[in-house]
Design a protein around this motif. Sequence first.
Motif, PDB file in Angstrom:
ATOM      1  N   LEU A  12      -4.105   7.838   6.361  1.00  0.00           N
ATOM      2  CA  LEU A  12      -4.345   8.845   5.169  1.00  0.00           C
ATOM      3  C   LEU A  12      -2.891   9.158   4.614  1.00  0.00           C
ATOM      4  O   LEU A  12      -3.166   9.513   3.424  1.00  0.00           O
ATOM      5  CB  LEU A  12      -4.733  10.164   5.932  1.00  0.00           C
ATOM      6  CG  LEU A  12      -5.165  11.295   5.126  1.00  0.00           C
ATOM      7  CD1 LEU A  12      -6.305  11.014   4.166  1.00  0.00           C
ATOM      8  CD2 LEU A  12      -5.616  12.351   6.149  1.00  0.00           C
ATOM      9  N   ALA A  13      -1.828   9.186   5.231  1.00  0.00           N
ATOM     10  CA  ALA A  13      -0.671   9.398   4.832  1.00  0.00           C
ATOM     11  C   ALA A  13      -0.184   8.493   3.634  1.00  0.00           C
ATOM     12  O   ALA A  13       0.332   8.746   2.418  1.00  0.00           O
ATOM     13  CB  ALA A  13       0.438   9.492   5.738  1.00  0.00           C
ATOM     14  N   SER A  14      -0.663   7.076   3.886  1.00  0.00           N
ATOM     15  CA  SER A  14      -0.359   6.078   3.121  1.00  0.00           C
ATOM     16  C   SER A  14      -1.297   6.217   1.816  1.00  0.00           C
ATOM     17  O   SER A  14      -0.666   6.001   0.607  1.00  0.00           O
ATOM     18  CB  SER A  14      -0.565   4.649   3.708  1.00  0.00           C
ATOM     19  OG  SER A  14      -0.412   3.528   2.731  1.00  0.00           O
ATOM     20  N   ALA A  15      -2.454   6.571   1.967  1.00  0.00           N
ATOM     21  CA  ALA A  15      -3.284   6.558   0.916  1.00  0.00           C
ATOM     22  C   ALA A  15      -2.912   7.738   0.075  1.00  0.00           C
ATOM     23  O   ALA A  15      -3.101   7.712  -1.239  1.00  0.00           O
ATOM     24  CB  ALA A  15      -4.859   7.040   1.388  1.00  0.00           C
ATOM     25  N   VAL A  16      -2.678   8.935   0.682  1.00  0.00           N
ATOM     26  CA  VAL A  16      -1.944  10.102  -0.300  1.00  0.00           C
ATOM     27  C   VAL A  16      -0.988   9.729  -1.104  1.00  0.00           C
ATOM     28  O   VAL A  16      -0.858  10.007  -2.396  1.00  0.00           O
ATOM     29  CB  VAL A  16      -2.017  11.386   0.764  1.00  0.00           C
ATOM     30  CG1 VAL A  16      -1.355  12.634  -0.095  1.00  0.00           C
ATOM     31  CG2 VAL A  16      -3.101  11.730   1.192  1.00  0.00           C
TER      32      VAL A  16
END
Length: 421
Positions: free
Chosen positions: A405-409
């Motif tokens: 999720l952090a990488s996607a954001v």
Amino acid sequence: MGAPDIIGRVFPDRTAPPPEAPDPPPHRGSGPALLGYAAVRLVGLAVLLVAASAAGEDAWHRLKGRWDAVWYTRIAEHGYGYEVTLPDGGGVHSDLAFFPLLPALERALSAVLPVSPATAGLLVSWTAALAAAWGIHAVGAHIAGPRAGVVLAVLWGVYPTAFVQSMAYTESLFTAFAAWSLYAVLRGRWVTAGALSALAGLTRPSAVALVAALGVTALATVAARRRGPERLGPVPLVPVPLVPEPLVPVPLVPVPLVPVPLIAGMLLAPLGWLAYAAFVAVRLGSPTAYFDVQAAWGNRVDGGVALARFVAAQLTGPHPLAGVGLIAAFGLLGWALWLCVRQRQPLPVLVYTLVIVAVSLVGAAYFGSRPRLIMPAFPLLLPAAVALARLRDRYLAAVLAALALASAVYGAFTLLGPGPP
């Protein structure tokens, strides 16, 4: 099937095989690795689509129609020969700075499928990303066991700039060749390793890291063969017969100091890079033409001077915390390299990682592209993969989900921003 069963299938076999166990074939365990990798990259694409829709942007255009992807598409459509003259005497940007394999694949694929070269670039990149994840799993499983191999492939998919793996860029294609070349040399398949290195050399200039890895390993292999008799274990005691047996002459078969496959692999390894550099030299009529073209883009080697100046400018500028953050990031990178050395990673893997990182830092390139340039150095993630592989399934899944999720954001924020990645 419940959630624990699904997680157990994705991250099987928590314990690594004993050292004496035979190396499993690369397809064993590749399913969970590819499934986990595809899942985290789909999260990245989903977040990008939602963020782009909210911002009124075209997410697909950001993936296949911006920055370097435009140059590759133009080469696929029209061949080499395009230049952009920068204003105020800023020099000339030539498309000869971009290596030929990706645009060649875009052109070939768009000729057989009803898609544009830009869309073909996305298809090539996505396919290559899966091949890269498979190769990364194979290398990780060979070194640290199948569970660590699965985690390593997923970690590569949540790298901060992993969104580039979903773009029509060359990083995924290069990493696929690099991972499988390293796996081949780990298995002693020198010709395969050299051929894959040659293909990597037609993809990105960072193929010099593969050439260096294979070269250093070849020298170490020859040195080990030279001192081979001294490294034999103790000779077992054999009872001497009372009646001597007649001596039977045994023909001596000479063992070559340098095996032929090793020589062939080493000759193949640099051919891709050398062939393209020669092509640029002939086209522009100068033996240093390739380096001149790269220098015009700002990609000259300065030993890290430009990088040091950029960090110093941040420290003394209006936002000094940015400089502090950069220093912390470089400290983390150095710590990861030290962990790789302490982990005693195999020689070709370690040399490849060190050279990729060094090449990414010693050039005067645009600072924002450096994390992307380091991304093919996937063995940097192996110490973390080994540590995470020891976690219970539910905790491992939670950590990887948070990282995804952090990488996607971060990826959506970067892709929808004004500057190139």
